[in-house]
Scaffold this motif. Structure first.
Motif, PDB file in Angstrom:
ATOM      1  N   ASP A  52       0.848  -1.190   0.000  1.00 60.41           N
ATOM      2  CA  ASP A  52       0.000   0.000   0.000  1.00 60.41           C
ATOM      3  C   ASP A  52       0.893   1.254   0.000  1.00 60.41           C
ATOM      4  O   ASP A  52       1.607   1.510   0.971  1.00 60.41           O
ATOM      5  CB  ASP A  52      -0.877  -0.054   1.264  1.00 60.41           C
ATOM      6  CG  ASP A  52      -1.679   1.222   1.470  1.00 60.41           C
ATOM      7  OD1 ASP A  52      -1.575   2.141   0.631  1.00 60.41           O
ATOM      8  OD2 ASP A  52      -2.384   1.307   2.493  1.00 60.41           O
ATOM      9  N   PRO A  53       0.853   2.048  -1.099  1.00 59.92           N
ATOM     10  CA  PRO A  53       1.755   3.205  -1.196  1.00 59.92           C
ATOM     11  C   PRO A  53       1.598   4.192  -0.041  1.00 59.92           C
ATOM     12  O   PRO A  53       2.577   4.768   0.434  1.00 59.92           O
ATOM     13  CB  PRO A  53       1.361   3.869  -2.519  1.00 59.92           C
ATOM     14  CG  PRO A  53       0.493   2.897  -3.238  1.00 59.92           C
ATOM     15  CD  PRO A  53      -0.020   1.904  -2.261  1.00 59.92           C
ATOM     16  N   SER A  54       0.373   4.394   0.444  1.00 55.82           N
ATOM     17  CA  SER A  54       0.203   5.392   1.504  1.00 55.82           C
ATOM     18  C   SER A  54       0.805   4.898   2.827  1.00 55.82           C
ATOM     19  O   SER A  54       1.358   5.679   3.598  1.00 55.82           O
ATOM     20  CB  SER A  54      -1.264   5.785   1.677  1.00 55.82           C
ATOM     21  OG  SER A  54      -2.014   4.652   1.982  1.00 55.82           O
ATOM     22  N   LEU A  55       0.753   3.594   3.053  1.00 55.25           N
ATOM     23  CA  LEU A  55       1.380   3.050   4.258  1.00 55.25           C
ATOM     24  C   LEU A  55       2.909   3.175   4.160  1.00 55.25           C
ATOM     25  O   LEU A  55       3.575   3.539   5.133  1.00 55.25           O
ATOM     26  CB  LEU A  55       0.997   1.574   4.457  1.00 55.25           C
ATOM     27  CG  LEU A  55       1.546   0.972   5.744  1.00 55.25           C
ATOM     28  CD1 LEU A  55       0.684   1.340   6.947  1.00 55.25           C
ATOM     29  CD2 LEU A  55       1.681  -0.540   5.637  1.00 55.25           C
ATOM     30  N   GLU A  57       4.512   5.412   2.533  1.00 52.83           N
ATOM     31  CA  GLU A  57       4.852   6.826   2.724  1.00 52.83           C
ATOM     32  C   GLU A  57       4.831   7.178   4.218  1.00 52.83           C
ATOM     33  O   GLU A  57       5.753   7.807   4.732  1.00 52.83           O
ATOM     34  CB  GLU A  57       3.849   7.682   1.949  1.00 52.83           C
ATOM     35  CG  GLU A  57       4.252   9.124   1.893  1.00 52.83           C
ATOM     36  CD  GLU A  57       3.395   9.916   0.912  1.00 52.83           C
ATOM     37  OE1 GLU A  57       2.896   9.336  -0.075  1.00 52.83           O
ATOM     38  OE2 GLU A  57       3.237  11.113   1.163  1.00 52.83           O
ATOM     39  N   GLN A  58       3.783   6.718   4.877  1.00 49.11           N
ATOM     40  CA  GLN A  58       3.641   6.969   6.317  1.00 49.11           C
ATOM     41  C   GLN A  58       4.815   6.369   7.102  1.00 49.11           C
ATOM     42  O   GLN A  58       5.292   6.958   8.061  1.00 49.11           O
ATOM     43  CB  GLN A  58       2.339   6.297   6.741  1.00 49.11           C
ATOM     44  CG  GLN A  58       1.860   6.567   8.142  1.00 49.11           C
ATOM     45  CD  GLN A  58       0.635   5.676   8.379  1.00 49.11           C
ATOM     46  OE1 GLN A  58      -0.258   5.591   7.521  1.00 49.11           O
ATOM     47  NE2 GLN A  58       0.591   5.014   9.512  1.00 49.11           N
ATOM     48  N   ASN A  59       5.293   5.212   6.667  1.00 50.69           N
ATOM     49  CA  ASN A  59       6.379   4.536   7.385  1.00 50.69           C
ATOM     50  C   ASN A  59       7.763   4.900   6.869  1.00 50.69           C
ATOM     51  O   ASN A  59       8.745   4.292   7.263  1.00 50.69           O
ATOM     52  CB  ASN A  59       6.195   3.011   7.302  1.00 50.69           C
ATOM     53  CG  ASN A  59       5.016   2.544   8.130  1.00 50.69           C
ATOM     54  OD1 ASN A  59       4.565   3.245   9.028  1.00 50.69           O
ATOM     55  ND2 ASN A  59       4.510   1.360   7.830  1.00 50.69           N
ATOM     56  N   ARG A  60       7.818   5.910   5.985  1.00 49.72           N
ATOM     57  CA  ARG A  60       9.106   6.393   5.426  1.00 49.72           C
ATOM     58  C   ARG A  60       9.857   5.307   4.665  1.00 49.72           C
ATOM     59  O   ARG A  60      11.069   5.174   4.757  1.00 49.72           O
ATOM     60  CB  ARG A  60      10.015   6.928   6.526  1.00 49.72           C
ATOM     61  CG  ARG A  60       9.451   8.092   7.295  1.00 49.72           C
ATOM     62  CD  ARG A  60      10.485   8.620   8.272  1.00 49.72           C
ATOM     63  NE  ARG A  60      10.021   9.807   8.935  1.00 49.72           N
ATOM     64  CZ  ARG A  60       9.270   9.792  10.042  1.00 49.72           C
ATOM     65  NH1 ARG A  60       8.916   8.646  10.579  1.00 49.72           N
ATOM     66  NH2 ARG A  60       8.883  10.921  10.590  1.00 49.72           N
ATOM     67  N   ARG A  64       8.514   5.483  -1.561  1.00 47.44           N
ATOM     68  CA  ARG A  64       7.536   6.524  -1.267  1.00 47.44           C
ATOM     69  C   ARG A  64       8.110   7.663  -0.408  1.00 47.44           C
ATOM     70  O   ARG A  64       7.354   8.437   0.166  1.00 47.44           O
ATOM     71  CB  ARG A  64       6.315   5.913  -0.554  1.00 47.44           C
ATOM     72  CG  ARG A  64       5.629   4.836  -1.349  1.00 47.44           C
ATOM     73  CD  ARG A  64       5.005   5.347  -2.612  1.00 47.44           C
ATOM     74  NE  ARG A  64       4.011   6.368  -2.369  1.00 47.44           N
ATOM     75  CZ  ARG A  64       3.334   7.003  -3.320  1.00 47.44           C
ATOM     76  NH1 ARG A  64       3.590   6.733  -4.587  1.00 47.44           N
ATOM     77  NH2 ARG A  64       2.435   7.908  -3.021  1.00 47.44           N
TER      78      ARG A  64
END
Ligand SMILES: Nc1ncnc2c1ncn2[C@@H]1O[C@H](COP(=O)(O)OP(=O)(O)OP(=O)(O)O)[C@@H](O)[C@H]1O
Ligand SMILES: [Mg+2]
Length: 283
Positions: A52-55, A57-60, A64
């Motif tokens: 999941d790209p947003s996850l 991004e959130q997890n650095r 992403r």
């Protein structure tokens, strides 16, 4: 001489005695044979998983990351690690640190992804922090239903095929872990673990195995597993790793080939300092 320098010196001496490798900081170059890009799907049929790209991004997690200096720093780290692996003919290394929370897991994941972007490198990322597994949650390899991981395999409840995941990142395969287990150092030295390493090592000739491991002072896991390792990449958290703990880790580090030192969470924001690589910490 600092602890890190001392560790580097000892491991260089050891390699010299064994006659196995070029000096760590030498200028030896290994010419890459011109080969076709490695195709992971040809190796074996792994369990496919879409991240999941947003996850991420959130997890650095790469790719992403939007911070350009962090991106560049990971690429520099990737290139330097690849060069040292090639110069020494090494393929298997652990990412560890001295104490908890220094950024070992994030470094192992992002380095694995950055290395897999090199078309000649097939990367296995293995969550070998058996007591605090985090790779699956950082990448979002959860909630698939019926997922099995490393501890299931080590306990004899899963096959090798069922614990290797192929995310939608080319040339990357991940062995996550979902259940923390006790007696981790015993499991790491077990015949099943050795079988797994042998399988990964013989899977394809151009592969790198990155093992996310617990800190060297938290357990004897790294020491117990050191015979299986070519080297150790040490993550030092700026402001998180004290000199005293580095001093305490000296003996364990001296047992291993130090591949490099990553200074994580550097307050410096220029490209070279965000992830300083191989800079000895003054003792
Ligand atoms: N360079 C960084 N910049 C910002 N946050 C970071 C960085 N490195 C790590 N973190 C964050 O710090 C926390 C700890 O990171 P991580 O889990 O990678 O550490 P660890 O050394 O593996 O910890 P443990 O010892 O528990 O295994 C995470 O929330 C992670 O997102
Ligand atoms: Mg970790």
């Amino acid at each position: 001489m600092s602890i890190i320098e001392e560790a580097v010196r000892k491991s260089a001496e050891k390699r010299h005695r064994l006659g196995t490798a070029e000096p760590l900081h030498g200028r030896a170059r290994v010419r890459r044979p011109a080969t076709a890009p490695i195709d992971i799907s040809a190796a074996r049929s792994y369990r496919h998983v879409t991240l999941d790209p947003s996850l991420l991004e959130q997890n650095r997690v790469l790719p992403r990351i939007i911070d350009q200096s962090a991106l560049r720093a990971y690429k520099i780290l990737r290139t330097r690690v690849l060069r040292r692996l090639e110069a020494n003919q090494w393929r298997t290394f652990a990412v560890s640190g001295v104490t908890a929370g220094e950024g070992k897991t994030l470094t192992a994941i992002n380095l694995a992804i950055a290395m897999s972007q090199d078309v000649n490198t097939l990367v296995f990322l293995v969550d070998l922090d058996l007591q605090r597994p985090r790779v699956a949650s950082y990448l979002g390899i959860t909630g698939l239903g019926g997922e099995t991981g490393l501890s299931d395999y080590l306990l004899g409840e899963a096959t090798i095929d069922s614990i290797i995941y192929s995310p939608n990142i080319e040339r990357l395969a991940v062995i996550p872990n979902f259940q923390p287990v006790a007696q981790s150092s015993e499991l790491l030295s077990s015949p099943r673990m050795l079988d797994l390493m042998h399988t990964l090592e013989t899977e394809t000739p151009k592969r790198v195995i990155i093992l996310d491991m617990p800190p060297v002072l938290a357990s004897d896991d790294v020491l117990a597993f050191s015979p299986q390792l070519d080297g150790l990449l040490l993550v030092v958290g700026e402001g998180a790793t004290s000199r005293d703990s580095l001093r305490s880790a000296k003996e364990v580090l001296a047992e291993m080939n130090l591949l490099g030192v990553v200074l994580n969470r550097s307050a410096e924001r220029d490209d070279s300092a965000y992830y300083s690589y191989g800079q000895p910490t003054k003792g």
